[in-house]
Design a protein around this motif. Structure first.
Motif, PDB file in Angstrom:
ATOM      1  N   SER A  85       0.836  -1.198   0.000  1.00 43.15           N
ATOM      2  CA  SER A  85       0.000   0.000   0.000  1.00 43.15           C
ATOM      3  C   SER A  85       0.871   1.247   0.000  1.00 43.15           C
ATOM      4  CB  SER A  85      -0.906   0.016   1.240  1.00 43.15           C
ATOM      5  OG  SER A  85      -1.767  -1.108   1.264  1.00 43.15           O
ATOM      6  N   PHE A  86       0.713   2.065  -1.041  1.00 41.69           N
ATOM      7  CA  PHE A  86       1.424   3.339  -1.149  1.00 41.69           C
ATOM      8  C   PHE A  86       2.935   3.154  -1.010  1.00 41.69           C
ATOM      9  CE2 PHE A  86      -2.766   3.971   0.787  1.00 41.69           C
ATOM     10  CZ  PHE A  86      -3.368   4.757  -0.178  1.00 41.69           C
ATOM     11  N   CYS A  87       3.461   2.107  -1.641  1.00 43.42           N
ATOM     12  CA  CYS A  87       4.894   1.800  -1.566  1.00 43.42           C
ATOM     13  C   CYS A  87       5.623   2.304  -2.811  1.00 43.42           C
ATOM     14  CB  CYS A  87       5.118   0.287  -1.419  1.00 43.42           C
ATOM     15  SG  CYS A  87       4.586  -0.372   0.186  1.00 43.42           S
ATOM     16  N   LYS A  88       6.904   2.541  -2.651  1.00 42.32           N
ATOM     17  CA  LYS A  88       7.752   2.966  -3.763  1.00 42.32           C
ATOM     18  C   LYS A  88       8.662   1.808  -4.136  1.00 42.32           C
ATOM     19  CE  LYS A  88      10.523   6.870  -5.355  1.00 42.32           C
ATOM     20  NZ  LYS A  88      11.013   8.225  -5.029  1.00 42.32           N
ATOM     21  N   MET A  89       8.479   1.267  -5.338  1.00 46.91           N
ATOM     22  CA  MET A  89       9.180   0.055  -5.765  1.00 46.91           C
ATOM     23  C   MET A  89      10.136   0.325  -6.921  1.00 46.91           C
ATOM     24  SD  MET A  89       7.398  -1.788  -3.640  1.00 46.91           S
ATOM     25  CE  MET A  89       7.935  -3.451  -4.013  1.00 46.91           C
ATOM     26  N   THR A  90      10.495   1.563  -7.163  1.00 46.89           N
ATOM     27  CA  THR A  90      11.206   1.953  -8.372  1.00 46.89           C
ATOM     28  C   THR A  90      12.503   1.175  -8.580  1.00 46.89           C
ATOM     29  OG1 THR A  90      12.174   3.801  -7.145  1.00 46.89           O
ATOM     30  CG2 THR A  90      10.260   4.274  -8.484  1.00 46.89           C
ATOM     31  N   GLY A  91      12.662   0.705  -9.825  1.00 52.39           N
ATOM     32  CA  GLY A  91      13.897   0.044 -10.228  1.00 52.39           C
ATOM     33  C   GLY A  91      14.040  -1.389  -9.778  1.00 52.39           C
ATOM     34  N   SER A  92      13.017  -1.962  -9.142  1.00 47.94           N
ATOM     35  CA  SER A  92      13.141  -3.332  -8.631  1.00 47.94           C
ATOM     36  C   SER A  92      12.829  -4.361  -9.717  1.00 47.94           C
ATOM     37  CB  SER A  92      12.222  -3.530  -7.416  1.00 47.94           C
ATOM     38  OG  SER A  92      12.703  -2.782  -6.309  1.00 47.94           O
ATOM     39  N   ASP A  93      13.396  -5.560  -9.545  1.00 45.59           N
ATOM     40  CA  ASP A  93      13.316  -6.618 -10.553  1.00 45.59           C
ATOM     41  C   ASP A  93      12.492  -7.784 -10.004  1.00 45.59           C
ATOM     42  OD1 ASP A  93      13.694  -8.573 -12.467  1.00 45.59           O
ATOM     43  OD2 ASP A  93      15.865  -8.303 -12.601  1.00 45.59           O
TER      44      ASP A  93
END
Length: 201
Positions: A85-93
């Motif tokens: 919820s409302f998480c930042k996952m940028t650049g993850s694989d």
């Protein structure tokens, strides 16, 4: 049950350890390893995971609220019925990850590798997928209203029956989209027609 609050960890190898039902609040993990770690039913709140490796980890039924997983590796991790919820996952694989039953409430999933994932019928309203790689993914009948797919790779992505109203599709070659039966707003429909050479007056 493990409980960590306002802790900082850097370069720690937690591989194979038992974190089941752990509660992590406002913790920071930098370049830590969680390879094949048991993280079932773990809850994170306001945590930051930077360049961490979750290869093969079990995150079944885990719950994450306003946490950040930036440039992390989730190859072959099990995220069955997990919730972000409302998480930042940028650049993850997420190559080969198990995402069945996952719940994603808004948040930023930009620049992620989501090739061939299956997110059919998921409610993904207002999620950011800017420049994410969704090649070959299945989003059949998913709710994608107001999602941001700017310059995302949607080649061979199954969007049939999806609700795309209000979604941002800038920078995407429309001819690669499989939108059979999808719901689109007027602006999107005009863009699609013009890309196919039609004159819209």
């Amino acid at each position: 049950m493990l409980t960590y609050t306002d802790e900082q960890f850097e370069g720690i190898d937690f591989s194979g350890q038992d974190f089941r039902e752990a509660e992590l609040t406002r913790c920071t993990f930098t370049k830590c390893k969680f390879i094949n770690t048991s993280l079932e039913e773990v809850t994170t709140s306001g945590c930051r995971f930077m360049e961490c490796d979750f290869h093969g980890a079990s995150l079944n039924a885990s719950i994450h609220t306003e946490s950040a997983f930036m440039n992390c590796r989730f190859e072959h991790a099990n995220l069955f019925v997990s919730k972000f919820s409302f998480c930042k996952m940028t650049g993850s694989d997420f190559s080969g990850a198990e995402l069945n039953g996952i719940t994603i409430v808004q948040g930023d999933w930009s620049y992620t590798n989501l090739r061939h994932v299956k997110l059919d019928k998921q409610n993904l309203k207002e999620v950011r997928f800017v420049e994410s790689d969704l090649m070959g993914a299945s989003l059949e009948k998913a709710d994608l209203r107001k999602c941001d797919f700017t310059r995302a790779n949607l080649t061979q992505t199954n969007l049939s029956g999806a609700d795309l109203r209000g979604a941002e599709l800038e920078g995407i070659p429309v001819h690669v989209l499989n939108v059979k039966g999808a719901r689109m707003d007027t602006a999107q429909a005009i863009m699609l027609l013009r890309s196919l050479g039609a004159k819209v007056e």
